[in-house]
Design a protein around this motif. Structure first.
Motif, PDB file in Angstrom:
ATOM      1  N   ALA A  42       0.926  -0.991   0.070  1.00 60.74           N
ATOM      2  CA  ALA A  42       0.008  -0.035   0.040  1.00 60.74           C
ATOM      3  C   ALA A  42       0.942   1.246  -0.146  1.00 60.74           C
ATOM      4  O   ALA A  42       1.993   1.149   0.728  1.00 60.74           O
ATOM      5  CB  ALA A  42      -0.842   0.046   1.173  1.00 60.74           C
ATOM      6  N   GLU A  43       0.486   2.125  -0.872  1.00 64.33           N
ATOM      7  CA  GLU A  43       1.017   3.644  -0.787  1.00 64.33           C
ATOM      8  C   GLU A  43       0.217   4.726  -1.410  1.00 64.33           C
ATOM      9  O   GLU A  43      -0.779   4.426  -1.939  1.00 64.33           O
ATOM     10  CB  GLU A  43       2.584   3.411  -1.720  1.00 64.33           C
ATOM     11  N   GLU A  44       0.769   5.851  -0.857  1.00 67.89           N
ATOM     12  CA  GLU A  44       0.005   6.842  -1.689  1.00 67.89           C
ATOM     13  C   GLU A  44       1.081   7.623  -2.462  1.00 67.89           C
ATOM     14  O   GLU A  44       2.003   8.060  -2.127  1.00 67.89           O
ATOM     15  CB  GLU A  44      -0.194   7.964  -0.214  1.00 67.89           C
ATOM     16  N   ARG A  53       6.918   5.080  -6.819  1.00 72.60           N
ATOM     17  CA  ARG A  53       6.068   4.029  -6.068  1.00 72.60           C
ATOM     18  C   ARG A  53       6.909   2.951  -5.438  1.00 72.60           C
ATOM     19  O   ARG A  53       7.029   1.805  -6.270  1.00 72.60           O
ATOM     20  CB  ARG A  53       5.004   3.489  -7.088  1.00 72.60           C
ATOM     21  N   PRO A  54       7.503   3.091  -4.590  1.00 75.97           N
ATOM     22  CA  PRO A  54       8.332   1.805  -3.916  1.00 75.97           C
ATOM     23  C   PRO A  54       7.653   0.615  -3.531  1.00 75.97           C
ATOM     24  O   PRO A  54       8.054  -0.600  -3.923  1.00 75.97           O
ATOM     25  CB  PRO A  54       9.083   2.586  -2.695  1.00 75.97           C
ATOM     26  N   GLN A  55       6.401   0.724  -3.188  1.00 74.91           N
ATOM     27  CA  GLN A  55       5.763  -0.484  -2.626  1.00 74.91           C
ATOM     28  C   GLN A  55       5.366  -1.378  -4.047  1.00 74.91           C
ATOM     29  O   GLN A  55       5.383  -2.416  -4.087  1.00 74.91           O
ATOM     30  CB  GLN A  55       4.519   0.239  -1.957  1.00 74.91           C
ATOM     31  N   PHE A  56       4.964  -0.489  -5.199  1.00 76.08           N
ATOM     32  CA  PHE A  56       4.806  -1.313  -6.115  1.00 76.08           C
ATOM     33  C   PHE A  56       5.872  -1.966  -6.672  1.00 76.08           C
ATOM     34  O   PHE A  56       5.859  -3.169  -7.194  1.00 76.08           O
ATOM     35  CB  PHE A  56       4.418  -0.079  -7.470  1.00 76.08           C
ATOM     36  N   MET A  59       6.284  -5.059  -4.796  1.00 75.38           N
ATOM     37  CA  MET A  59       5.467  -5.989  -5.194  1.00 75.38           C
ATOM     38  C   MET A  59       5.861  -6.784  -6.491  1.00 75.38           C
ATOM     39  O   MET A  59       6.018  -7.954  -6.425  1.00 75.38           O
ATOM     40  CB  MET A  59       4.039  -5.440  -5.384  1.00 75.38           C
ATOM     41  N   ILE A  60       6.373  -5.908  -7.349  1.00 70.81           N
ATOM     42  CA  ILE A  60       6.947  -6.700  -8.650  1.00 70.81           C
ATOM     43  C   ILE A  60       8.103  -7.645  -8.067  1.00 70.81           C
ATOM     44  O   ILE A  60       8.001  -8.871  -8.588  1.00 70.81           O
ATOM     45  CB  ILE A  60       7.523  -5.643  -9.527  1.00 70.81           C
ATOM     46  N   GLU A  61       8.845  -7.267  -7.230  1.00 69.38           N
ATOM     47  CA  GLU A  61      10.214  -8.071  -6.758  1.00 69.38           C
ATOM     48  C   GLU A  61       9.693  -9.345  -6.077  1.00 69.38           C
ATOM     49  O   GLU A  61      10.029 -10.501  -6.222  1.00 69.38           O
ATOM     50  CB  GLU A  61      11.141  -7.361  -6.121  1.00 69.38           C
ATOM     51  N   PHE A  62       8.535  -9.150  -5.381  1.00 66.81           N
ATOM     52  CA  PHE A  62       7.752 -10.347  -4.445  1.00 66.81           C
ATOM     53  C   PHE A  62       7.198 -11.198  -5.600  1.00 66.81           C
ATOM     54  O   PHE A  62       7.534 -12.525  -5.414  1.00 66.81           O
ATOM     55  CB  PHE A  62       6.815  -9.698  -3.586  1.00 66.81           C
ATOM     56  N   CYS A  63       6.713 -10.720  -6.501  1.00 67.92           N
ATOM     57  CA  CYS A  63       6.030 -11.569  -7.573  1.00 67.92           C
ATOM     58  C   CYS A  63       7.046 -12.584  -8.343  1.00 67.92           C
ATOM     59  O   CYS A  63       6.998 -13.576  -8.508  1.00 67.92           O
ATOM     60  CB  CYS A  63       5.440 -10.855  -8.762  1.00 67.92           C
ATOM     61  N   LYS A  64       8.281 -11.698  -8.339  1.00 71.34           N
ATOM     62  CA  LYS A  64       9.402 -12.523  -9.387  1.00 71.34           C
ATOM     63  C   LYS A  64      10.227 -13.686  -8.302  1.00 71.34           C
ATOM     64  O   LYS A  64      10.397 -14.645  -8.908  1.00 71.34           O
ATOM     65  CB  LYS A  64      10.300 -11.451  -9.711  1.00 71.34           C
ATOM     66  N   SER A  65      10.050 -13.501  -6.918  1.00 69.97           N
ATOM     67  CA  SER A  65      10.512 -14.474  -6.176  1.00 69.97           C
ATOM     68  C   SER A  65       9.662 -15.164  -5.393  1.00 69.97           C
ATOM     69  O   SER A  65      10.202 -16.132  -4.684  1.00 69.97           O
ATOM     70  CB  SER A  65      11.439 -13.232  -5.125  1.00 69.97           C
TER      71      SER A  65
END
Length: 83
Positions: A42-44, A53-56, A59-65
């Motif tokens: 979550a982020e503003e 957008r650091p949380q985005f 999230m992408i890195e989380f998806c990759k790993s």
């Protein structure tokens, strides 16, 4: 049970749906469809680019790993980015 992560984004103070409202709606949808949400990002931030957008990006890195989930849930496609 199917598993998901979720992305929440609020870009302005005038936006109708707060991060809390988005989370509530996503959890309601997940419950109705027997989906467990294992992580929230979550982020503003503005949706025009990913640099602010650091949380985005997280999230992408989380998806990759991770292979521990099947879905990414978002309140509305406009929360993902501006097309």
């Amino acid at each position: 049970m199917k598993l998901a992560i979720a992305y929440l984004r609020k870009s302005t103070d005038l936006q109708e749906t707060s991060l809390e409202q988005q989370k509530e709606k996503i959890l309601q949808f997940a419950k109705e469809h027997s989906i467990g949400v294992i992580e929230f990002f979550a982020e503003e931030a503005c949706g025009e680019n990913v640099q602010g957008r650091p949380q985005f990006r997280r999230m992408i890195e989380f998806c990759k790993s991770s292979e521990n989930f099947q879905y990414v849930l978002v309140y509305d496609i406009s929360r993902w980015c501006r097309f």
